[in-house]
Design a protein around this motif. Structure first.
Motif, short mmCIF file in Angstrom:
data_model
loop_
_atom_site.label_atom_id
_atom_site.label_comp_id
_atom_site.label_asym_id
_atom_site.label_seq_id
_atom_site.Cartn_x
_atom_site.Cartn_y
_atom_site.Cartn_z
N GLY A 20 4.47 8.48 5.40
CA GLY A 20 3.21 8.37 4.64
C GLY A 20 2.79 6.91 4.50
N GLU A 21 3.72 6.06 4.07
CA GLU A 21 3.41 4.64 3.87
C GLU A 21 3.28 3.90 5.20
OE1 GLU A 21 4.90 6.30 1.52
OE2 GLU A 21 3.95 5.48 -0.27
N LEU A 22 4.16 4.27 6.17
CA LEU A 22 4.12 3.55 7.45
C LEU A 22 2.77 3.76 8.13
CD1 LEU A 22 7.77 4.29 8.62
CD2 LEU A 22 6.82 2.05 8.03
N ARG A 59 9.91 8.33 -6.72
CA ARG A 59 8.49 8.65 -6.67
C ARG A 59 7.67 7.66 -7.49
NH1 ARG A 59 6.07 13.35 -4.75
NH2 ARG A 59 4.31 11.93 -4.82
N GLU A 60 6.51 7.37 -7.00
CA GLU A 60 5.57 6.42 -7.62
C GLU A 60 6.11 4.99 -7.60
OE1 GLU A 60 2.54 7.42 -8.48
OE2 GLU A 60 3.03 9.50 -8.03
N GLY A 61 7.06 4.73 -6.68
CA GLY A 61 7.76 3.44 -6.71
C GLY A 61 7.03 2.26 -6.09
N SER A 62 5.80 2.45 -5.64
CA SER A 62 5.12 1.32 -4.98
C SER A 62 4.77 0.17 -5.93
CB SER A 62 3.84 1.78 -4.29
OG SER A 62 4.14 2.70 -3.29
N ASP A 63 4.52 0.49 -7.20
CA ASP A 63 4.28 -0.60 -8.17
C ASP A 63 5.52 -1.50 -8.21
OD1 ASP A 63 1.96 0.75 -8.86
OD2 ASP A 63 2.68 1.42 -10.82
N VAL A 80 0.83 -1.20 0.00
CA VAL A 80 0.00 0.00 0.00
C VAL A 80 0.88 1.26 0.00
CG1 VAL A 80 -1.96 1.17 1.11
CG2 VAL A 80 -1.69 -1.29 1.39
N SER A 81 0.41 2.28 -0.73
CA SER A 81 1.10 3.59 -0.77
C SER A 81 0.59 4.48 0.35
CB SER A 81 0.80 4.31 -2.08
OG SER A 81 1.17 3.55 -3.17
N ALA A 82 1.14 5.69 0.39
CA ALA A 82 0.65 6.70 1.31
C ALA A 82 -0.74 7.16 0.85
CB ALA A 82 1.61 7.89 1.31
N THR A 141 -0.36 12.46 0.42
CA THR A 141 0.48 12.61 1.62
C THR A 141 1.97 12.77 1.28
OG1 THR A 141 -1.09 11.26 2.83
CG2 THR A 141 1.06 11.56 3.85
N THR A 142 2.44 12.03 0.28
CA THR A 142 3.88 12.12 -0.05
C THR A 142 4.25 13.54 -0.47
OG1 THR A 142 3.84 9.81 -0.69
CG2 THR A 142 5.76 11.06 -1.39
N ASN A 143 3.38 14.18 -1.26
CA ASN A 143 3.65 15.58 -1.65
C ASN A 143 3.71 16.47 -0.43
OD1 ASN A 143 3.40 14.56 -4.18
ND2 ASN A 143 1.64 15.79 -4.78
N1 ASP Z 1 3.73 7.45 -2.07
C1 ASP Z 1 4.78 7.45 -3.06
C2 ASP Z 1 4.55 8.56 -4.06
O1 ASP Z 1 3.52 9.23 -4.00
C3 ASP Z 1 4.95 6.12 -3.74
C4 ASP Z 1 3.78 5.66 -4.57
O2 ASP Z 1 2.67 6.14 -4.36
O3 ASP Z 1 3.97 4.83 -5.44
O4 ASP Z 1 5.39 8.76 -4.89
#
Ligand code: ASP
Ligand code: ADP
Ligand code: MG
Length: 414
Positions: free
Chosen positions: A119-121, A195-199, A36-38, A42-44
């Motif tokens: 954010g993720e935690l 960034r966007e690394g959860s995939d 799961v992501s933030a 939240t990350t921003n």
């Molecule tokens: N929360 C991180 C981001 O917004 C990772 C992700 O969502 O994949 O970049």
């Protein structure tokens, strides 16, 4: 085992989390690892905390705001039984504030990773507690005990051997919930994967667990032939080969993080992109076979690009040693090249400047080259273009174009 990944959009509010719970009950969550992501953006917001901290602004106020958002969401979700979860939330954010008060490191990227990981935690903590409370029994894992990286903060490079060893120790039964985007280095400091690394985190688990499949749940019906935010009348791609998906992600189809595909392709793990709003619909399957079904032109728009033209000052040729000097600098400054074209005495590059290093790069080159720089340009890429494709691109503002077999790329002035 199967791997599920839920992004920020799927858990942006209490209704989103309830929807994820319904989805899990509908499609099943036995022997599943859920990444799961933030929550939401939240990350921003946490990136803003880091910025304010280094600019000596009121970062504590922003931390409080983010804490309050998570407390509000928890109260709504737990409906009057939120004391335990609210205590967890406040503990996290108190730890974050005291880390920043104590910190002596001037290393922006290191501090960034220690802050944005919250954010993720916290999202996984809230979701795990909520699911347990409604009988969807799960085990929360701290992903930093499993995914190991080097200490390239903000772009951690995965140590596959160690990561595999750690993940293999997990029993391949049950229901795990863990964080996307995070890892840790050899000193157990937190790292992030970009960034966007959860995939990508999902793909790392799928690879190391020899998963039967991986599904990423999105706010779109699957992979479409263009981003619906910028193009009308998009079509769902039912099947995409691994190779074609790698190409689309590389050119910037942001629905899949580009690093996600290689680990899945290496073990031929079936990969699904589905809608969390309509979980029983087919979505997109990425696997072996034909490149694209249906075979239609695919449009990818990358904005925030820069077009640079370098030409030798003395009309000398753009020789290999000159080009290699330029590319060494680009790599050192982490500037990503999305298109290049050269002539006898010039080199044109369409680049992305994620880390604000472009001005330094151009200043360094200005002794040797004449430098022209156009900022605010966009790059359109069309895979499998046909004679009608260009109608969707504002070619009256075209600066440069390049055709490579099935792919047409056009740089446009914004
Ligand atoms: N929360 C991180 C981001 O917004 C990772 C992700 O969502 O994949 O970049
Ligand atoms: P999350 O972070 O929640 O997992 P993303 O926001 O990263 O999800 O990805 C989903 C978004 O990707 C969609 O809302 C859509 O606007 C965008 N997108 C870009 N290109 C495509 C495409 N080819 N097909 C579908 N969605 C796309
Ligand atoms: Mg995302």
């Amino acid at each position: 085992m199967k791997v599920f990944k839920f992004g920020g959009a799927s858990v942006k509010d209490a209704d989103g989390v309830r929807n994820v719970a319904d989805l899990l009950q509908k499609v099943g969550y036995q022997d599943t690892c859920m990444i799961v992501s933030a929550m939401g953006k939240t990350t921003n917001a946490l990136e803003e905390v880091v910025k304010q901290y280094f600019e000596k602004g009121d970062f504590e106020k922003t931390v409080h705001l983010i804490e309050q958002q998570h407390l509000d969401l928890s109260k709504e979700l737990f409906n009057g039984h939120s004391d335990d979860v609210c205590q967890e939330v406040s503990l996290f954010f108190n730890d974050l504030t005291s880390f920043l008060r104590r910190n002596k490191s001037p290393n922006y990227s290191y501090v960034y990773d220690q802050v944005v990981c919250c954010g993720e935690l916290i999202s996984t903590k809230i979701i795990s507690m909520y699911l347990n409370s409604i009988g969807v029994i799960n085990q929360w894992l701290d992903v930093r005990d499993y995914i190991k990286t080097d200490n390239t903060y903000r772009e951690g490079k995965v140590d596959w051997e160690l990561t595999k060893k750690n993940i293999e120790q997990l029993p391949h039964t049950g229901f795990y919930i863990t964080q996307g985007f995070l890892g840790s280095d050899t000193n157990f400091f937190t790292t992030t994967l970009g960034r966007e690394g959860s995939d990508y985190s999902g793909a790392i688990f799928a690879y190391c667990m020899n998963a039967d499949s991986m599904t990423i749940w999105k706010d779109v019906p699957g992979v479409l032939n263009a981003d619906p935010r910028y193009f009308e009348h998009t079509q769902l791609l039912h099947h995409i080969s691994y190779e074609e998906a790698i190409e689309l992600a590389y050119y910037g189809a942001s629905v899949i993080h580009p690093k996600t595909l290689q680990p899945l392709q290496r073990k031929e793990i079936p990969f699904f992109v589905k809608s969390f709003l309509d979980p029983e619909a087919d979505g997109t399957v990425v696997g072996k076979g034909q490149p694209l079904v249906p075979q239609v032109p695919c449009f990818i728009l990358k904005s925030d690009q820069h077009l640079i033209r370098l030409s030798s000052k003395d009309f000398s040729f753009m020789t290999e040693d000159k080009l290699s000097g330029v590319f060494n600098q680009l790599s050192a400054q982490q500037i990503k090249v999305n298109l290049m074209q050269n002539s006898a005495i010039s080199l044109s590059l369409c680049v992305e400047d994620k880390y604000d290093n472009l001005n330094q790069f151009l200043a360094d080159l200005s002794n040797e080259f004449n430098v022209e720089h156009d900022n605010h340009v966009s790059l359109y890429t069309i895979r499998y273009f046909d004679q009608n494709s260009e109608l969707l691109v504002p070619t009256d503002r075209e600066l440069l174009r390049q055709t490579l077999r099935d792919t047409l790329q056009i740089v446009i002035k914004n």
